[in-house]
Design a protein around this motif. Structure first.
Motif, mmCIF file in Angstrom:
data_model
loop_
_atom_site.group_PDB
_atom_site.id
_atom_site.type_symbol
_atom_site.label_atom_id
_atom_site.label_comp_id
_atom_site.label_asym_id
_atom_site.label_seq_id
_atom_site.Cartn_x
_atom_site.Cartn_y
_atom_site.Cartn_z
ATOM 1 N N PRO A 36 36.910 42.331 21.396
ATOM 2 C CA PRO A 36 38.265 42.878 21.527
ATOM 3 C C PRO A 36 38.864 43.337 20.202
ATOM 4 O O PRO A 36 39.521 44.376 20.145
ATOM 5 N N ASP A 37 38.638 42.577 19.127
ATOM 6 C CA ASP A 37 39.276 42.882 17.850
ATOM 7 C C ASP A 37 38.409 43.721 16.924
ATOM 8 O O ASP A 37 38.913 44.318 15.976
ATOM 9 N N GLU A 38 37.116 43.741 17.166
ATOM 10 C CA GLU A 38 36.203 44.527 16.340
ATOM 11 C C GLU A 38 35.152 45.156 17.254
ATOM 12 O O GLU A 38 34.080 44.581 17.469
ATOM 13 N N PRO A 39 35.468 46.319 17.827
ATOM 14 C CA PRO A 39 34.600 46.893 18.856
ATOM 15 C C PRO A 39 33.176 47.165 18.406
ATOM 16 O O PRO A 39 32.278 47.295 19.246
ATOM 17 N N ARG A 40 32.921 47.269 17.102
ATOM 18 C CA ARG A 40 31.558 47.505 16.640
ATOM 19 C C ARG A 40 30.668 46.287 16.837
ATOM 20 O O ARG A 40 29.442 46.401 16.828
ATOM 21 N N ILE A 41 31.282 45.122 17.003
ATOM 22 C CA ILE A 41 30.544 43.870 17.115
ATOM 23 C C ILE A 41 30.385 43.504 18.580
ATOM 24 O O ILE A 41 31.351 43.530 19.354
ATOM 25 N N ALA A 42 29.158 43.139 18.955
ATOM 26 C CA ALA A 42 28.876 42.796 20.344
ATOM 27 C C ALA A 42 29.486 41.458 20.719
ATOM 28 O O ALA A 42 29.401 40.478 19.962
ATOM 29 N N ALA A 43 30.098 41.424 21.883
ATOM 30 C CA ALA A 43 30.657 40.195 22.435
ATOM 31 C C ALA A 43 29.661 39.574 23.412
ATOM 32 O O ALA A 43 28.664 40.211 23.790
ATOM 33 N N PRO A 44 29.893 38.317 23.824
ATOM 34 C CA PRO A 44 29.014 37.706 24.826
ATOM 35 C C PRO A 44 28.905 38.577 26.070
ATOM 36 O O PRO A 44 29.882 39.181 26.513
ATOM 37 N N GLY A 45 27.706 38.637 26.607
ATOM 38 C CA GLY A 45 27.429 39.508 27.745
ATOM 39 C C GLY A 45 26.639 40.744 27.360
ATOM 40 O O GLY A 45 26.071 41.428 28.214
ATOM 41 N N THR A 46 26.588 41.037 26.059
ATOM 42 C CA THR A 46 25.799 42.167 25.581
ATOM 43 C C THR A 46 24.310 41.871 25.739
ATOM 44 O O THR A 46 23.846 40.787 25.378
ATOM 45 N N THR A 47 23.581 42.828 26.282
ATOM 46 C CA THR A 47 22.131 42.681 26.434
ATOM 47 C C THR A 47 21.360 43.755 25.684
ATOM 48 O O THR A 47 20.131 43.804 25.764
ATOM 49 N N LEU A 48 22.041 44.617 24.955
ATOM 50 C CA LEU A 48 21.431 45.769 24.310
ATOM 51 C C LEU A 48 20.257 45.346 23.424
ATOM 52 O O LEU A 48 20.385 44.442 22.601
ATOM 53 N N MET A 49 19.129 46.009 23.623
ATOM 54 C CA MET A 49 17.931 45.657 22.862
ATOM 55 C C MET A 49 17.102 46.901 22.596
ATOM 56 O O MET A 49 17.372 47.970 23.153
#
Length: 303
Positions: free
Chosen positions: A98-111
């Protein structure tokens, strides 16, 4: 204009990535349950089964190779002709902090794209999906960049596995055309329109006709309906000259207020719809000829 085909095949997507056990108690979870669901769908008339796997202890989506391998081995021990279509969709989701959109939050699966198709290179199923969508998905984003999908397509090509191209909007079809032009994909293409995901193709006869008319003339397609549009999409796809898909990945109801007791029951209903409209549902051997897949030998090993 394409007319309805005399012969079509049914795909059954038996568990998926987003349907939850809370939505239906009939969702297959373990490798044994998923394999049995695939075989039951085949007995009901499906020529193709679309396979995701789940963690047996939690029911949550998984990419564990051992689960995929067990499902494939269990199916092949009892049915050597059923067409296996394994997903490569997991691994493309990004949840911004929410505060730093460049950083992945929990739930991200990008690989890395090669990791998303590692199980395809090893197991070599008949078909595997390749998603071309970069789009909003709920409060999250699915990311499939042109570069990354080409890297995934190369692994599929090297493994001699035919891609089933999943298209969520018209821009995906434009990307597919570019990939056909540069050889990243080879025709005749096998593809699906996914209708009913919020912010993507919305389900309607007009959507099916519009999307179909953007395809190469020799393409084989299926229009997929999500949720309440699952069975109306069966009729719409058939009438537009396509094949059909149903299953607990796409919807949990057989009719209004009635949970589908199994994937096989959904296939049986889809088959009735097609046959009532004058079509003929074919089995795996004829479906292999339509798709351009080799016929498996009776003594062949695991796909």
């Amino acid at each position: 204009m394409r007319e309805p085909r005399d012969k079509i095949f049914i795909t059954c997507a038996v568990t998926g990535n987003l349907t939850t056990p809370e939505q239906t108690p009939h969702l297959p979870i373990t490798p044994e349950q998923i394999a049995d669901a695939c075989l039951g769908a085949a007995e009901a008339g499906a020529a193709v089964v679309h396979i995701h796997v789940r963690d047996p202890s939690t029911g949550r989506p998984s990419m564990e190779l051992a689960y995929y391998r067990e499902v494939v081995e269990r199916i092949r021990a009892r049915d050597n002709q059923l067409i296996l279509n394994i997903t490569t969709g997991p691994g493309g989701r990004f949840v911004p902090s929410p505060d730093e959109p460049r950083i992945a939050a929990p739930g991200t699966t990008l690989m890395a794209p090669e990791n998303r198709v590692e199980h395809i290179a090893i197991l070599k199923p008949d078909i595997c999906t390749i998603d071309l969508n970069t789009m909003n998905s709920g409060k999250e984003v699915v990311i499939n960049t042109p570069t990354n999908v080409r890297r995934m397509a190369k692994v599929m090509r090297d493994a001699c596995v035919k891609p089933e191209v999943e298209l969520f909007d018209s821009g995906d079809i434009a990307l597919m055309h570019d990939m056909l032009k540069d050889g990243s994909l080879a025709g005749p293409v096998l593809c699906s329109f996914v209708m009913g995901v919020r912010y993507g193709f919305q389900p309607s006869p007009e959507t099916v006709i519009y999307a179909r008319n953007l395809l190469p003339p020799d393409a084989e397609f299926t229009a997929i309906g999500i949720g309440r549009s699952a069975f109306t999409a069966v009729a719409q796809s058939y009438l537009a000259g396509g094949h059909v898909r149903v299953g607990l990945e796409d919807a949990v109801y057989l009719s209004r207020g009635e949970l589908a007791p199994s994937n096989a029951a959904m296939v049986a209903k889809a088959r009735r719809i097609v046959e009532d409209l004058g079509g003929q549902v074919v089995g795996p051997r004829e479906a292999r000829a339509i798709i351009g897949l080799p016929t498996r030998l009776a003594d062949a090993g695991v796909a």
